[in-house]
Design an enzyme around this catalytic site. Structure first.
Site, PDB file in Angstrom:
ATOM      1  N   CYS A  48       0.822  -1.209   0.000  1.00 41.67           N
ATOM      2  CA  CYS A  48       0.000   0.000   0.000  1.00 41.67           C
ATOM      3  C   CYS A  48       0.855   1.258   0.000  1.00 41.67           C
ATOM      4  O   CYS A  48       2.079   1.215   0.085  1.00 41.67           O
ATOM      5  CB  CYS A  48      -0.928   0.009   1.205  1.00 41.67           C
ATOM      6  SG  CYS A  48      -0.093  -0.328   2.753  1.00 41.67           S
ATOM      7  N   GLY A  83      -0.769   0.225  -4.780  1.00 46.41           N
ATOM      8  CA  GLY A  83      -1.944  -0.545  -4.386  1.00 46.41           C
ATOM      9  C   GLY A  83      -3.116  -0.213  -5.274  1.00 46.41           C
ATOM     10  O   GLY A  83      -3.503   0.947  -5.368  1.00 46.41           O
ATOM     11  N   ASN A  98       1.356   1.254   5.901  1.00 46.94           N
ATOM     12  CA  ASN A  98       2.112   0.590   4.843  1.00 46.94           C
ATOM     13  C   ASN A  98       3.078  -0.368   5.517  1.00 46.94           C
ATOM     14  O   ASN A  98       3.942   0.056   6.287  1.00 46.94           O
ATOM     15  CB  ASN A  98       2.870   1.616   3.998  1.00 46.94           C
ATOM     16  CG  ASN A  98       3.771   0.965   2.964  1.00 46.94           C
ATOM     17  OD1 ASN A  98       3.537  -0.160   2.556  1.00 46.94           O
ATOM     18  ND2 ASN A  98       4.806   1.662   2.549  1.00 46.94           N
ATOM     19  N   GLY A  99       2.940  -1.662   5.232  1.00 48.65           N
ATOM     20  CA  GLY A  99       3.821  -2.645   5.835  1.00 48.65           C
ATOM     21  C   GLY A  99       3.060  -3.875   6.258  1.00 48.65           C
ATOM     22  O   GLY A  99       1.932  -4.117   5.824  1.00 48.65           O
ATOM     23  N   CYS A 128      13.896  -1.568   2.889  1.00 48.25           N
ATOM     24  CA  CYS A 128      13.686  -2.574   1.851  1.00 48.25           C
ATOM     25  C   CYS A 128      14.426  -2.197   0.572  1.00 48.25           C
ATOM     26  O   CYS A 128      14.189  -1.141  -0.016  1.00 48.25           O
ATOM     27  CB  CYS A 128      12.195  -2.692   1.561  1.00 48.25           C
ATOM     28  SG  CYS A 128      11.801  -3.750   0.157  1.00 48.25           S
ATOM     29  N   TYR A 179      11.933  -2.168  -7.834  1.00 56.01           N
ATOM     30  CA  TYR A 179      10.633  -2.244  -8.484  1.00 56.01           C
ATOM     31  C   TYR A 179       9.536  -1.385  -7.851  1.00 56.01           C
ATOM     32  O   TYR A 179       8.788  -0.731  -8.556  1.00 56.01           O
ATOM     33  CB  TYR A 179      10.161  -3.705  -8.510  1.00 56.01           C
ATOM     34  CG  TYR A 179       8.788  -3.901  -9.112  1.00 56.01           C
ATOM     35  CD1 TYR A 179       8.571  -3.705 -10.475  1.00 56.01           C
ATOM     36  CD2 TYR A 179       7.701  -4.282  -8.333  1.00 56.01           C
ATOM     37  CE1 TYR A 179       7.313  -3.877 -11.036  1.00 56.01           C
ATOM     38  CE2 TYR A 179       6.443  -4.470  -8.884  1.00 56.01           C
ATOM     39  CZ  TYR A 179       6.248  -4.261 -10.237  1.00 56.01           C
ATOM     40  OH  TYR A 179       5.012  -4.430 -10.779  1.00 56.01           O
ATOM     41  N   ASP A 188      14.261  -7.588 -17.442  1.00 57.37           N
ATOM     42  CA  ASP A 188      13.116  -7.455 -16.554  1.00 57.37           C
ATOM     43  C   ASP A 188      13.623  -7.235 -15.134  1.00 57.37           C
ATOM     44  O   ASP A 188      14.812  -7.432 -14.853  1.00 57.37           O
ATOM     45  CB  ASP A 188      12.231  -8.700 -16.627  1.00 57.37           C
ATOM     46  CG  ASP A 188      10.785  -8.425 -16.218  1.00 57.37           C
ATOM     47  OD1 ASP A 188      10.488  -7.283 -15.824  1.00 57.37           O
ATOM     48  OD2 ASP A 188       9.956  -9.354 -16.283  1.00 57.37           O
ATOM     49  N   ASP A 189      12.707  -6.829 -14.249  1.00 56.15           N
ATOM     50  CA  ASP A 189      13.131  -6.498 -12.885  1.00 56.15           C
ATOM     51  C   ASP A 189      13.229  -7.711 -11.977  1.00 56.15           C
ATOM     52  O   ASP A 189      13.999  -7.720 -11.014  1.00 56.15           O
ATOM     53  CB  ASP A 189      12.169  -5.468 -12.269  1.00 56.15           C
ATOM     54  CG  ASP A 189      10.744  -5.974 -12.245  1.00 56.15           C
ATOM     55  OD1 ASP A 189      10.386  -6.690 -11.299  1.00 56.15           O
ATOM     56  OD2 ASP A 189       9.986  -5.668 -13.181  1.00 56.15           O
TER      57      ASP A 189
END
Length: 486
Positions: A16, A42, A117-118, A251, A257, A360-361
């Protein structure tokens, strides 16, 4: 139902994004704009809570911000100079309106709206304990656990209650909370999930990414520091640091990404880091080829870096239509294949007879890569070499990222050579873990003290995983049984 985007159904998904503003006219409208900029974090649901100086107002809806919060009648029902909003992609709790945030409750100290968020890695254990003590939950979201911990704390002031609650939880959280006394923005002690502080005029803003500040014309002030609580009100800004300092572990996948490429994360341009990852990938895994082709859209910056480092031409060998959403048609192999091409199609005139490097990621289940390689071969590619701008994803995330169970992660079940055979590529290579850190401007990964959370690659989780290690399987099923019904 068929979603026509074959490249996003096999991606790691952030849970989110949050956005809050204190002290601005038409605060809810500003929050809606900020949430538009965070929509990539999100896409399941969105919500906004506002406070008009006397009452709290909340509107939550399934779906995107557009269509729900671009209507004057909706914004008109969210008056006030303070508001908090949330966009959601669920990792805990089912997809249902009762789990859409912000979550709101009337506490002894007044109204309390929270956007999170988390993911809390001990939420199930805490919830089990709270229910046994008499708490009645209205959602299956781990975020509601925080509200109950605040409500049942024996401390006197709201801030002390809030700090007491946070000391009971583990895992990852960036929270924005709207109260009558002010707005609170905070991050977990490791800073796993991002949160930034901005200002527009006299108003203060909290947001998951700096791009949301750009959209509303706000100035980026600084990151909310790991373990810090920032309180903004009409009296100004206060900062609390109630936790014992620890080495941060934000993170690292935000750089790969999750974040938008035009955001600044940890003081560094996401776009620049992704280009540097591509360049590092070219150094580590060169190949003789004719073209470098990105998988749109997330593979573009790394592909540019790979092309520049290798000297190979960068070309758009896959064309994406941005005007196709979801197509509701009956499944079937032939129809499904045609539906896929509505959104992505090979640039055949460019690809035919060429040796292609696809960038690609990530690779998660491998289904996406299989489709992409086949798309290139169908377009006449002579060779297809896959290069991935992250290390192999071998472990699940428990900090707010929707990852499959480990048994469904391709890299957890196969060697790189086996993965290459599986997706039918001529070769496959991933950037190394050290290479990922080098692209961030570091010498490499220090195994004794990593500077980021990279558990999805290394399995080195920076916190306890209580719900995985201690909660009995039958309790996990009973506590969140509602998810099965959704």
């Amino acid at each position: 139902m068929l979603t026509t985007n074959p490249f996003e159904d096999d991606k790691l998904r952030e849970e989110c994004g949050v956005f809050g503003i204190w002290g601005a006219d038409a605060a809810a409208a500003m929050v809606a704009l900020g949430l538009h900029a965070l929509q990539h974090r999100g896409q399941e649901a969105a919500g906004i809570s506002s406070w008009d100086g006397a009452l709290f107002h909340t509107h939550r809806a399934m779906g995107h911000v557009a269509g729900n919060f671009d209507r004057p009648d909706v914004i008109g029902r969210l008056p006030g100079r303070a508001a908090v909003g949330h966009v959601r992609y669920s990792t805990t709790g089912e997809t249902a309106l009762r789990n859409v945030q912000p979550l709101f409750a009337e506490l002894s100290s007044g109204g309390f709206a929270v956007a999170h968020n988390g993911n809390l890695s001990n939420a199930m254990k805490l919830r089990h304990d709270l229910v046994r003590r008499g708490s009645i939950f209205q959602s299956t979201s781990d975020t509601e656990t925080i509200i109950h911990l605040v409500a049942t704390s024996h401390y006197r002031t709201l801030i002390d209650k809030f700090i007491d609650a946070l000391k009971a939880v583990e895992g990852a959280y960036s929270l924005v909370c709207l109260t009558q006394e002010g707005m609170i923005g905070c991050r977990d002690p490791l800073g796993i999930r991002p949160l930034v502080l901005g200002r527009v005029g006299e108003a203060w803003i909290f947001a998951s990414e700096t791009v949301a500040l750009d959209v509303v014309g706000a100035e980026y002030i600084r990151d909310v520091e790991p373990g810090e609580l920032v309180i903004v009100s009409d009296k100004g800004l206060r900062s609390h640091r109630p936790f014992k300092p620890v080495a941060p572990r934000p993170c690292i996948f935000e750089h790969v990404y999750f974040s938008r490429p035009d955001s600044i994360v940890d003081g560094t341009s996401v776009y620049s880091v992704r280009k540097a990852i591509g360049a590092q990938l070219a150094i580590e895994s060169p190949v003789e080829a004719d073209l470098v082709v990105p998988v749109p859209d997330s593979g573009v910056p790394a592909a540019i870096g790979y092309a520049q480092q290798s000297g190979l031409p960068f070309e758009l060998g896959i064309i994406r239509s941005h005007y196709v959403g979801r197509t509701f048609i009956q499944p079937g192999d032939q129809v499904r294949h045609l539906g896929v091409k509505l959104k992505h199609n090979a640039n055949r005139a460019l690809i035919d007879g060429k040796r292609i490097v696809l960038i690609d990621d990530s690779i998660v289940r491998g289904t996406t890569s299989l489709k992409i390689v086949q798309m290139m071969r169908d377009a006449g590619a002579r060779e297809v070499h896959m290069r991935i701008a992250s290390p192999p994803t071998r472990h699940s995330c428990y900090y707010g990222v929707d990852t499959p169970e480990r048994a469904k992660l391709l890299a957890a079940q196969m060697t790189v050579a086996q993965m290459s055979d599986y997706i039918n590529a001529d070769s496959l290579a991933f950037v190394s873990v050290d290479g990922l850190y080098k692209a961030r401007g570091e010498e490499g990964r220090d195994a004794r003290q990593p500077t980021h959370c990279d558990a999805c690659f290394t399995g080195a989780y920076p916190t306890h995983l209580t719900d995985q290690e201690e909660v009995a399987p039958e309790d996990q099923l009973s506590i969140f049984a509602e998810r099965v019904v959704a």
